[in-house]
Design a protein around this motif. Structure first.
Motif: not given
Length: 345
Positions: A179-203
């Motif tokens: 399960k991916l939950s958005p946490q805004g954007t960050v910069t990685y290797e000079g590129r804009t990237a969306w950051r997602y926190v990963v958790t375990l989704a319900p079965a």
């Protein structure tokens, strides 16, 4: 009517028939003479996958998490991929078993048909190395010499897919419950990237498994190791999962991933309770940089057929058994094996 006159009439009828504008014929000619469709990977790379939709659209999430290495190269160009996977198997009546696996992959320019170099190693001193440079494929095990693979039969492409599919395999083993939950954007290797926190989704509710054919069983039954492996895959239950994923805003490629999860097997389903802990650290770097891939300086030529047991007996001075009535040398006409292959250097 003379034969010449009949031929002229027949030719005239044929010419008039070809002048007819049959829609079916036109459509057929359009298909036959149309430009060749691009490879499937190229077409997939042109598909827009909005990374901002990952959290709300499971189909987009699965496409991004399971993106093939060839498509990533089409989207990003040359790059370097590095991943480390950790496995720790714990059972109630035995000591923990650990394994660490390192995967390194360098993709050159050229997209799906471009050059690449992949290396797989683990903490048990095993591994393999495969490269494709200028359309030529070379492969070896961890300590053996390179051998040219003229009859590749897709081996290089399969290895490329397996080396870079750590996130896809992780997601599959956890039954697609990332399960991916958005946490805004960050910069990685000079590129804009969306950051997602990963958790375990319900079965998922209900039985979502596909109907598969019945497995063939050995005549004397499966051994204990096979039974444990089959029991784990059949009864595994994801228990925990956390981490984060960075998705490139421009290309929807996963640029970095950190995952840590546990899968358990209930004691009432198998002879013994067990738990598997998996960790993953993966990242892309050197985006757009020339990887300067080159073929190995030394390699063995491709062999028409692998050397058999009889050749091994020759090495130890054991004479081959001659067929009844045979004369002459006991060796074959095959060229002698290079010394470096025998020594493993």
């Amino acid at each position: 009517m003379s034969r010449l006159m009949k031929s002229a009439v027949t030719l005239a009828v044929a010419l008039s028939a070809t002048g007819c504008s049959d829609p079916v014929d036109k459509a057929a000619k359009a298909r036959i003479f149309s430009p060749e469709d691009p490879p499937k990977v190229v077409a997939s790379a042109q598909q827009k996958l909005p990374p901002e939709d990952v959290a709300d659209n499971p189909q987009v999430a699965r496409r991004i998490l399971g993106m093939d290495a060839a498509e990533i190269t089409e989207r990003l160009g040359p790059h370097r991929y590095q991943a480390t996977l950790g496995y720790e198997w714990t059972a109630s009546d035995s000591n923990p078993v650990k394994l660490t696996e390192t995967r390194t992959f360098r993709a050159g320019a050229g997209g799906v048909s471009g050059d690449f170099h992949g290396v797989l190693e683990n903490s048990r001193d095993q591994g393999l190395e495969v490269m494709r440079v200028g359309g030529q494929v070379f492969a070896r095990n961890r300590y053996g010499p390179f051998r040219q693979r003229l009859r590749d039969r897709g081996m290089a492409e399969r290895t490329r897919t397996e080396l870079t599919g750590a996130i896809r395999d992780f997601d599959s083993l956890f039954q697609g419950r990332l399960k991916l939950s958005p946490q805004g954007t960050v910069t990685y290797e000079g590129r804009t990237a969306w950051r997602y926190v990963v958790t375990l989704a319900p079965a998922a509710s209900g039985d979502t498994s596909r109907s598969l054919p019945t497995l063939l069983q050995p005549r004397n039954g499966a051994d204990e190791t096979t039974k444990r492996r089959a029991g784990f895959f059949a009864h595994r239950v994801p228990r925990s999962l956390d981490g984060e994923v960075l998705v490139d805003a421009a290309t929807s490629v996963v640029l970095k991933a950190r995952l840590d999860g546990r899968i358990g097997v209930p004691a009432d389903k198998t002879p013994e309770a067990a738990e598997l802990r998996m960790t993953l650290e993966a990242a892309l770097s050197e985006l757009g940089k020339d990887q300067k891939l080159a073929p190995p300086e030394q390699f063995l030529p491709d062999a028409d057929k692998p050397q058999g047991i009889a050749d091994a007996l020759d090495r130890f001075g054991i004479e081959r058994a001659k067929p009844e009535g045979a004369k002459g040398s006991t060796t074959t006409d095959a060229p002698p094996e290079p010394e470096d292959e025998a020594s493993g250097e």
